[in-house]
Design an enzyme around this catalytic site. Sequence first.
Site, PDB file in Angstrom:
ATOM      1  N   TYR A  60       0.530  -1.413  -0.027  1.00  0.00           N
ATOM      2  CA  TYR A  60      -0.006  -0.085  -0.020  1.00  0.00           C
ATOM      3  C   TYR A  60       0.763   1.186  -0.061  1.00  0.00           C
ATOM      4  O   TYR A  60       0.445   2.311  -0.414  1.00  0.00           O
ATOM      5  CB  TYR A  60      -1.046   0.073   1.094  1.00  0.00           C
ATOM      6  N   GLN A  97     -15.460   1.311  -6.062  1.00  0.00           N
ATOM      7  CA  GLN A  97     -14.768   0.274  -5.157  1.00  0.00           C
ATOM      8  C   GLN A  97     -13.158   0.955  -5.237  1.00  0.00           C
ATOM      9  O   GLN A  97     -12.394  -0.016  -4.761  1.00  0.00           O
ATOM     10  CB  GLN A  97     -14.835  -1.026  -6.314  1.00  0.00           C
ATOM     11  N   HIS A 115     -14.753   0.249  -0.720  1.00  0.00           N
ATOM     12  CA  HIS A 115     -13.439  -0.571  -0.367  1.00  0.00           C
ATOM     13  C   HIS A 115     -12.546   0.287   0.239  1.00  0.00           C
ATOM     14  O   HIS A 115     -11.330  -0.298   0.231  1.00  0.00           O
ATOM     15  CB  HIS A 115     -12.951  -1.357  -1.622  1.00  0.00           C
ATOM     16  N   CYS A 123      -6.587   3.125  13.072  1.00  0.00           N
ATOM     17  CA  CYS A 123      -5.840   2.346  14.143  1.00  0.00           C
ATOM     18  C   CYS A 123      -6.608   1.409  14.724  1.00  0.00           C
ATOM     19  O   CYS A 123      -7.701   1.349  15.145  1.00  0.00           O
ATOM     20  CB  CYS A 123      -5.382   3.384  15.221  1.00  0.00           C
ATOM     21  N   GLY A 182     -16.179   0.037 -15.538  1.00  0.00           N
ATOM     22  CA  GLY A 182     -14.896  -0.354 -15.556  1.00  0.00           C
ATOM     23  C   GLY A 182     -14.671  -1.318 -14.195  1.00  0.00           C
ATOM     24  O   GLY A 182     -13.909  -1.195 -13.633  1.00  0.00           O
ATOM     25  N   SER A 184     -14.840  -5.553 -13.244  1.00  0.00           N
ATOM     26  CA  SER A 184     -14.974  -7.004 -14.029  1.00  0.00           C
ATOM     27  C   SER A 184     -16.222  -7.775 -13.368  1.00  0.00           C
ATOM     28  O   SER A 184     -16.479  -8.885 -13.992  1.00  0.00           O
ATOM     29  CB  SER A 184     -13.540  -7.722 -13.730  1.00  0.00           C
ATOM     30  N   ASN A 209     -17.998  -0.661 -19.925  1.00  0.00           N
ATOM     31  CA  ASN A 209     -16.770  -1.486 -19.875  1.00  0.00           C
ATOM     32  C   ASN A 209     -16.044  -1.742 -21.021  1.00  0.00           C
ATOM     33  O   ASN A 209     -16.473  -1.600 -22.240  1.00  0.00           O
ATOM     34  CB  ASN A 209     -17.204  -2.680 -19.079  1.00  0.00           C
ATOM     35  N   LEU A 210     -14.791  -2.060 -20.932  1.00  0.00           N
ATOM     36  CA  LEU A 210     -13.892  -2.324 -21.785  1.00  0.00           C
ATOM     37  C   LEU A 210     -14.222  -3.738 -22.542  1.00  0.00           C
ATOM     38  O   LEU A 210     -14.258  -3.673 -23.783  1.00  0.00           O
ATOM     39  CB  LEU A 210     -12.473  -2.546 -21.633  1.00  0.00           C
TER      40      LEU A 210
HETATM   41  C1  BJW Z   1     -11.874  -0.776 -18.524  1.00  0.00           C
HETATM   42  C2  BJW Z   1     -10.552   0.043 -19.030  1.00  0.00           C
HETATM   43  C3  BJW Z   1     -10.844   0.890 -19.645  1.00  0.00           C
HETATM   44  C4  BJW Z   1      -9.926  -2.033 -18.278  1.00  0.00           C
HETATM   45  N1  BJW Z   1     -12.366   1.564 -19.539  1.00  0.00           N
HETATM   46  N2  BJW Z   1     -12.851  -0.285 -18.711  1.00  0.00           N
HETATM   47  C5  BJW Z   1     -18.039 -16.869  -3.253  1.00  0.00           C
HETATM   48  C6  BJW Z   1     -19.067 -16.460  -3.789  1.00  0.00           C
HETATM   49  C7  BJW Z   1     -19.637 -15.044  -3.553  1.00  0.00           C
HETATM   50  C8  BJW Z   1     -18.637 -14.171  -2.587  1.00  0.00           C
HETATM   51  C9  BJW Z   1     -17.889 -14.622  -2.097  1.00  0.00           C
HETATM   52  C10 BJW Z   1     -17.311 -15.928  -2.356  1.00  0.00           C
HETATM   53  N3  BJW Z   1     -16.112 -16.157  -1.473  1.00  0.00           N
HETATM   54  C11 BJW Z   1     -15.717 -15.251  -0.809  1.00  0.00           C
HETATM   55  C12 BJW Z   1     -16.901 -14.163  -1.172  1.00  0.00           C
HETATM   56  C13 BJW Z   1     -16.798 -12.837  -0.823  1.00  0.00           C
HETATM   57  C14 BJW Z   1     -15.483 -12.006  -1.364  1.00  0.00           C
HETATM   58  C15 BJW Z   1     -15.578 -12.213  -2.950  1.00  0.00           C
HETATM   59  O1  BJW Z   1     -16.324 -11.527  -3.679  1.00  0.00           O
HETATM   60  N4  BJW Z   1     -14.784 -12.983  -3.533  1.00  0.00           N
HETATM   61  C16 BJW Z   1     -14.868 -13.217  -4.959  1.00  0.00           C
HETATM   62  C17 BJW Z   1     -13.166 -13.093  -5.516  1.00  0.00           C
HETATM   63  C18 BJW Z   1     -15.455 -14.607  -5.031  1.00  0.00           C
HETATM   64  N5  BJW Z   1     -15.848 -10.542  -0.946  1.00  0.00           N
HETATM   65  C19 BJW Z   1     -15.438 -10.099  -0.033  1.00  0.00           C
HETATM   66  O2  BJW Z   1     -14.731 -10.615   0.873  1.00  0.00           O
HETATM   67  C20 BJW Z   1     -15.865  -8.593   0.245  1.00  0.00           C
HETATM   68  N6  BJW Z   1     -16.661  -8.609   1.905  1.00  0.00           N
HETATM   69  C21 BJW Z   1     -17.749  -9.333   1.859  1.00  0.00           C
HETATM   70  O3  BJW Z   1     -18.310 -10.002   1.240  1.00  0.00           O
HETATM   71  O4  BJW Z   1     -18.236  -9.174   3.171  1.00  0.00           O
HETATM   72  C22 BJW Z   1     -19.305  -9.783   3.469  1.00  0.00           C
HETATM   73  C23 BJW Z   1     -20.725  -8.990   3.483  1.00  0.00           C
HETATM   74  C24 BJW Z   1     -21.036  -8.094   2.303  1.00  0.00           C
HETATM   75  C25 BJW Z   1     -21.875  -7.203   2.337  1.00  0.00           C
HETATM   76  C26 BJW Z   1     -22.539  -6.911   3.547  1.00  0.00           C
HETATM   77  C27 BJW Z   1     -22.293  -7.630   4.689  1.00  0.00           C
HETATM   78  C28 BJW Z   1     -21.351  -8.784   4.793  1.00  0.00           C
HETATM   79  C29 BJW Z   1     -14.839  -7.512   0.612  1.00  0.00           C
HETATM   80  C30 BJW Z   1     -14.005  -7.671  -0.780  1.00  0.00           C
HETATM   81  C31 BJW Z   1     -12.769  -6.570  -0.641  1.00  0.00           C
HETATM   82  C32 BJW Z   1     -12.269  -6.516  -2.035  1.00  0.00           C
HETATM   83  N7  BJW Z   1     -10.989  -5.685  -1.865  1.00  0.00           N
HETATM   84  C33 BJW Z   1     -10.161  -5.340  -3.054  1.00  0.00           C
HETATM   85  C34 BJW Z   1      -8.670  -5.112  -2.633  1.00  0.00           C
HETATM   86  C35 BJW Z   1      -8.692  -3.780  -1.517  1.00  0.00           C
HETATM   87  C36 BJW Z   1      -8.574  -2.593  -2.018  1.00  0.00           C
HETATM   88  C37 BJW Z   1      -7.215  -2.072  -2.971  1.00  0.00           C
HETATM   89  O5  BJW Z   1      -6.358  -2.616  -2.385  1.00  0.00           O
HETATM   90  O6  BJW Z   1      -7.435  -1.545  -3.744  1.00  0.00           O
HETATM   91  O7  BJW Z   1     -10.713  -4.455  -3.707  1.00  0.00           O
HETATM   92  S1  BJW Z   1      -9.877  -6.766  -4.030  1.00  0.00           S
HETATM   93  C38 BJW Z   1      -9.968  -5.827  -5.640  1.00  0.00           C
HETATM   94  O8  BJW Z   1     -11.024  -6.398  -6.482  1.00  0.00           O
HETATM   95  C39 BJW Z   1     -10.295  -4.207  -5.244  1.00  0.00           C
HETATM   96  C40 BJW Z   1     -11.133  -3.890  -6.117  1.00  0.00           C
HETATM   97  O9  BJW Z   1     -12.052  -2.673  -5.530  1.00  0.00           O
HETATM   98  C41 BJW Z   1     -12.136  -5.154  -6.502  1.00  0.00           C
HETATM   99  C42 BJW Z   1     -12.868  -5.068  -7.863  1.00  0.00           C
HETATM  100  O10 BJW Z   1     -11.994  -4.954  -9.020  1.00  0.00           O
HETATM  101  P1  BJW Z   1     -12.521  -4.198 -10.066  1.00  0.00           P
HETATM  102  O11 BJW Z   1     -12.527  -2.949  -9.854  1.00  0.00           O
HETATM  103  O12 BJW Z   1     -13.765  -4.729 -10.607  1.00  0.00           O
HETATM  104  O13 BJW Z   1     -11.053  -4.310 -10.966  1.00  0.00           O
HETATM  105  P2  BJW Z   1     -10.556  -5.529 -12.320  1.00  0.00           P
HETATM  106  O14 BJW Z   1      -9.414  -5.526 -12.276  1.00  0.00           O
HETATM  107  O15 BJW Z   1     -11.401  -6.742 -11.591  1.00  0.00           O
HETATM  108  O16 BJW Z   1     -11.686  -5.246 -13.496  1.00  0.00           O
HETATM  109  C43 BJW Z   1     -11.498  -4.086 -14.199  1.00  0.00           C
HETATM  110  C44 BJW Z   1     -12.403  -4.046 -15.227  1.00  0.00           C
HETATM  111  O17 BJW Z   1     -12.277  -2.840 -15.871  1.00  0.00           O
HETATM  112  C45 BJW Z   1     -12.263  -4.998 -16.373  1.00  0.00           C
HETATM  113  O18 BJW Z   1     -13.531  -5.562 -16.664  1.00  0.00           O
HETATM  114  C46 BJW Z   1     -11.719  -4.347 -17.498  1.00  0.00           C
HETATM  115  O19 BJW Z   1     -12.341  -4.868 -18.978  1.00  0.00           O
HETATM  116  C47 BJW Z   1     -12.058  -3.069 -17.337  1.00  0.00           C
HETATM  117  N8  BJW Z   1     -11.288  -1.958 -17.987  1.00  0.00           N
HETATM  118  N9  BJW Z   1      -9.649  -0.666 -18.686  1.00  0.00           N
HETATM  119  C48 BJW Z   1     -13.088   0.685 -19.231  1.00  0.00           C
HETATM  120  N10 BJW Z   1      -9.946   1.722 -20.075  1.00  0.00           N
END
Ligand code: BJW
Length: 241
Positions: A60, A97, A115, A123, A182, A184, A209-210
């Site tokens: 980070y 996110q 997120h 802390c 944007g 996935s 999205n892309l």
């Molecule tokens: C473009 C482009 C351009 C590229 N123009 N587009 C089984 C089933 C269902 C759920 C679960 C499961 N097992 C576990 C879970 C839960 C888990 C989860 O979802 N896991 C999955 C992997 C299965 N989730 C959690 O644990 C979450 N908590 C939770 O569920 O708590 C329970 C609860 C919920 C609600 C109420 C009460 C209780 C927490 C999730 C935390 C995610 N954290 C991260 C990292 C921390 C932040 C950081 O370091 O930045 O967050 S992971 C990472 O992924 C980050 C992002 O915010 C997140 C999403 O990623 P994102 O933004 O979608 O990025 P990409 O790279 O995946 O996609 C980019 C897209 O852009 C692509 O489609 C490209 O095509 C596109 N693109 N260029 C337009 N120019």
Amino acid sequence: MNVKIDKEGTIVILTGAGISRESGLDTFRCKDGIWSKVNLEDVATPEAFIRNPKMVQDFYNARRSQLMEDKPAPNSGHLALAKLEENWPGRVLIVTQNIDNLHEAAGSKNIIHMHGELLKVRCNHCGSLRHWEANLHVETECPDCAETGGLRPHVVWFGEVPLQMEEIYEALEDADLFMSIGTSGHVYPAAGFVQAVTQLGGCHTVELNLDPSEGATLFAETIYGPASEVVPAYVDQLLES
Ligand code: BJW
């Protein structure tokens, strides 16, 4: 755009890493994305922070330094969403996110960082939450309680509950238009928002999205291309409609 949205209506916009890619920030799951360089289990879980806090802090610190030193600028996708909020007569809420600050830099005001935020730390000992721009080390003392070892990035790791979920679901209940930009569609609960609004009924859904996301078939409308192009074009259509 294939429907007319009530001008007084509520627009909820979910954004993901793709909207910031053209500003120079990496996505997670693209070919050259963050998870191709580092294991998420090593840096984005509470267990990783217990096992190897230095590795997590370094991960980070590098991303925080990138924001502070490279000063990535919002692109026309972010700017278009700020313009939408400014000019839309109804409510516009961005649920991002992303932990970067590019929506704020573009001028958007109504933002939920579900997120967390890279420029904040909290802390584990006293619960204080602070704006933070410097590197964080295992031995960094908390300015509020003076304990060491408790300061952590204010981000939501896998297995932790995303922030302001009640507020998000309330907004989704009111939504007349849900835009997903944007992201996935791999990570829940964000990936489930399209299904939630569809089940509630009366809300138009669009993916910009892309490439088609995991949940692409759940959207009423899909538009593919870079966010810097497709988002401004969609916003202009909305404001002109
Ligand atoms: C473009 C482009 C351009 C590229 N123009 N587009 C089984 C089933 C269902 C759920 C679960 C499961 N097992 C576990 C879970 C839960 C888990 C989860 O979802 N896991 C999955 C992997 C299965 N989730 C959690 O644990 C979450 N908590 C939770 O569920 O708590 C329970 C609860 C919920 C609600 C109420 C009460 C209780 C927490 C999730 C935390 C995610 N954290 C991260 C990292 C921390 C932040 C950081 O370091 O930045 O967050 S992971 C990472 O992924 C980050 C992002 O915010 C997140 C999403 O990623 P994102 O933004 O979608 O990025 P990409 O790279 O995946 O996609 C980019 C897209 O852009 C692509 O489609 C490209 O095509 C596109 N693109 N260029 C337009 N120019």
